[in-house]
Design a protein around this motif. Structure first.
Motif, mmCIF file in Angstrom:
data_model
loop_
_atom_site.group_PDB
_atom_site.id
_atom_site.type_symbol
_atom_site.label_atom_id
_atom_site.label_comp_id
_atom_site.label_asym_id
_atom_site.label_seq_id
_atom_site.Cartn_x
_atom_site.Cartn_y
_atom_site.Cartn_z
ATOM 1 N N ILE A 28 70.833 120.968 34.401
ATOM 2 C CA ILE A 28 70.466 122.305 33.938
ATOM 3 C C ILE A 28 69.175 122.227 33.114
ATOM 4 O O ILE A 28 68.281 123.052 33.251
ATOM 5 N N TYR A 54 71.868 126.451 38.639
ATOM 6 C CA TYR A 54 72.750 125.291 38.823
ATOM 7 C C TYR A 54 74.024 125.697 39.564
ATOM 8 O O TYR A 54 74.520 124.977 40.416
ATOM 9 N N ASN A 55 74.548 126.873 39.225
ATOM 10 C CA ASN A 55 75.786 127.354 39.848
ATOM 11 C C ASN A 55 75.549 128.068 41.181
ATOM 12 O O ASN A 55 76.441 128.756 41.681
ATOM 13 N N ASN A 56 74.326 127.953 41.711
ATOM 14 C CA ASN A 56 73.961 128.609 42.973
ATOM 15 C C ASN A 56 74.096 130.131 42.932
ATOM 16 O O ASN A 56 74.378 130.762 43.938
ATOM 17 N N GLU A 57 73.918 130.706 41.748
ATOM 18 C CA GLU A 57 74.033 132.157 41.647
ATOM 19 C C GLU A 57 72.660 132.819 41.531
ATOM 20 O O GLU A 57 72.556 134.044 41.440
ATOM 21 N N LYS A 95 75.708 117.172 34.361
ATOM 22 C CA LYS A 95 75.539 118.616 34.569
ATOM 23 C C LYS A 95 74.500 119.172 33.607
ATOM 24 O O LYS A 95 73.578 119.883 33.996
ATOM 25 N N GLU A 155 71.287 127.919 34.161
ATOM 26 C CA GLU A 155 72.720 127.719 34.463
ATOM 27 C C GLU A 155 73.103 128.425 35.768
ATOM 28 O O GLU A 155 73.842 127.891 36.583
ATOM 29 N N ASP A 156 72.587 129.652 35.931
ATOM 30 C CA ASP A 156 72.882 130.400 37.158
ATOM 31 C C ASP A 156 72.344 129.673 38.388
ATOM 32 O O ASP A 156 73.003 129.639 39.427
#
Lengths: 418, 141
Positions: free
Chosen positions: A368, A396-399, A364, A393-394
């Motif tokens: 990132i 990576y989190n699909n945000e 992970k 990070e966003d």
């Protein structure tokens, strides 16, 4: 979770001030408006303070309706320790108390009395237990910051209830005895300098009863209070504890507790630096770290009206020019109260996070990092995340997506133009 | 290195640079925090890696701090280029310090560095010669 900070979308201009100052990186700009992640928010009020467009406001509570139309037979106002500093230098404390009564309260309970006793409880716990340094727990924003960013320091928290809670408990007991009332016939209202106290009542970090029914942001009633003050009725007065009043200012609680080996730190950025030192094992020779999220301590509270430095000067004037005539009725019972454990609390148990897998964690992190390496590293905030790393990070989190980055977008346009 | 070795993160540490001192260990700490390592392990790593880094800054000619991640443990490796520790056993005694007065004035050199590293690690290895010192601090997951 109950929420204490309101956000006005129409006022937000996406200026990035709030996302950069939020100590837990809880805010993102999404579709041109700020969005607070409730799970990360610690209610420190930084966003309210830094927003140039006043888009953040305290949650409007219908205190007026509660005050005047509720079924409470006895309504108690708890005055916070910084309150007296919010009025011009030399203002008579009795007048302030009477102005509070004029708003429709039946009695005023001064938080400084509770603060003095809480100070005694802090000293006693430091003397009894070996943990060094102890970290203060009266600022709910700091307790949440530690939970969120420094979980390894949880066992350093002194876990002594804040003066607001002790004041509310004592005020309730007193009213119940004196007026022969039941618990639900009494309404306790805290006049708060602080957004974090709203949450401390609706969702406390510890396993304790807050005893407070309503938290009134001081700035929402300041005008009314001030108008009553100018009318200038004297009437009856109960003297604040000067020792307890010191709690309004950074360093005051340690001083009121009679500590000599302490560090008083205020302002979120400074607190983060000191907590890093504690985490590195550097402050084991210090008894107590007093941490207050706001600049200069509670006098700098977000719901206060007066500039923190002026308010501090006002408090110091009161401390230097008032005769200490306070009588704390419960003081004789302190030992008994302490032994019975009313001052102490424990934290609510943490949810189990599941088993840690190093291999997965590294994969992970590397993904990132891969995204992060594509970003310019300016930490400009234009994408809506506070730093390029947070943006990675966003993504990576699909945000979020890579092309929320204005620099990458600009580069793309330049390339296409060639 | 054993089979379960997964990844090494390394940081250069410059001798006598008190402006950068603490940055390497702080980066390691924040990295491991963001990876979701348990709080009580973070504490051990924070204390031991900080002490190791400060030792390189104060006593050595410079070196490196490595954070080696394994499936079941984290190993902090501190490596410097000398001058080495004359009496390792003595250096492991609480309160024993060779730090100069000027370093002590900065608040460092209390003689707790190596004892603390030992106290907070699950396994502790130290080898020292005039070419340098290598310390391996193992923290089990």
């Amino acid at each position: 979770m109950n929420f204490s900070i309101m956000f006005d979308k129409d006022k937000c201009k996406c200026c990035t001030n709030c996302i950069k100052r939020c100590p837990t990186q809880a805010i993102r700009l999404v579709d041109g408006k700020a969005f607070i992640n409730n799970d990360k928010c610690i209610h420190c009020g930084e966003c309210i303070k830094v927003c140039p467009y006043n888009a953040y406001t305290p949650e409007p509570i219908e205190w007026y309706e509660e005050m005047h139309f509720s079924s409470y037979k006895h309504k108690i106002a708890i005055s916070s320790t910084p309150l007296y500093g919010q009025f011009p230098k030399g203002t008579d404390i009795c007048k302030v108390q009477n102005s509070i009564l004029k708003l429709g309260f039946d009695s005023v309970y001064d938080a400084s009395w509770a603060a003095e006793m809480v100070g005694m409880a802090i000293k006693r716990k430091i003397n009894e237990e070996k943990i060094r340094p102890f970290i203060s727990t009266n600022c709910p924003a700091v307790v949440r910051l530690i939970k969120n960013r420094y979980p390894s320091l949880m066992d350093h928290l002194i876990l002594i209830k804040e003066p607001m809670v002790i004041a509310a408990m004592l005020a309730r007991e007193k009213a119940k005895k004196k007026l022969d009332l039941k618990d639900d016939e009494i309404g306790v209202f805290y006049l708060s300098p602080c957004p974090a106290k709203l949450l401390a009542v609706t969702d406390p970090v510890g396993d304790y009863k807050p005893y407070v029914d309503w938290v009134i942001p001081l700035n929402t009633i300041y005008g009314e209070l001030y108008r009553e003050l100018v009318k200038g009725d004297n009437g009856l007065c109960s003297h604040p504890s000067l020792n307890g009043t010191k709690w309004a200012v950074s360093g005051g609680q340690s001083e009121s507790a009679g500590l000599t080996n302490y560090i008083a730190v205020n302002g979120m950025e400074n607190i983060i630096q000191i907590l890093d030192e504690v985490e590195n094992g550097n402050l084991t020779n210090v008894d107590y770290v007093e941490t207050l999220a706001c600049v200069q301590g509670c006098v700098g509270g977000t719901f206060n009206v007066i500039n923190p430095f002026i308010a501090q000067s006002n408090i110091n004037y009161i401390l230097g020019n008032t005769k200490d005539e306070s009588i704390i009725e419960e003081l004789d019972e302190f030992d008994e109260m302490y032994e019975s454990g009313v001052f102490k609390f424990s934290l609510k148990p943490e949810e189990n996070q599941g088993k840690f897998n190093m291999k997965e964690a590294i994969i992970k992190r590397e993904k990132i990092k891969e995204i992060y390496d594509k970003l310019p590293g300016l930490d400009c905030g234009s994408c809506g995340a506070p730093t390029c790393y947070a943006h990675a990070e966003d993504i990576y989190n699909n945000e979020s997506t890579l092309y929320n980055c204005v620099v990458l977008r600009a580069n793309k346009i330049t390339e296409e133009g060639r | 290195m054993t089979e379960s070795f997964l990844k090494r993160y390394s940081f250069d540490i410059v001798a006598n640079d008190f402006i950068a001192a603490g940055k390497g260990s702080s980066t390691i700490k924040n990295l491991l925090k963001s990876m979701g390592i348990e709080a009580n392990l973070i504490r051990k790593i924070a204390i031991t890696s900080y002490e190791a880094e400060i030792n390189i800054v104060i006593h050595s000619y410079g070196g490196q701090l490595h954070c080696d991640l394994y499936e079941d443990k984290i190993v902090i490796v501190s490596q410097d280029t000398g001058p080495g520790i004359k009496d390792v056993e003595l250096a492991l005694t609480e309160g024993y310090s060779t730090a100069t007065e000027s370093v002590r004035e900065l608040g460092f050199g209390a003689g707790m560095g190596l004892p603390n590293m030992m106290k907070y690690s699950d396994d502790f290895e130290i080898t020292s010669s005039s070419d340098g010192t290598v310390i391996k601090i193992t923290i089990l997951l």
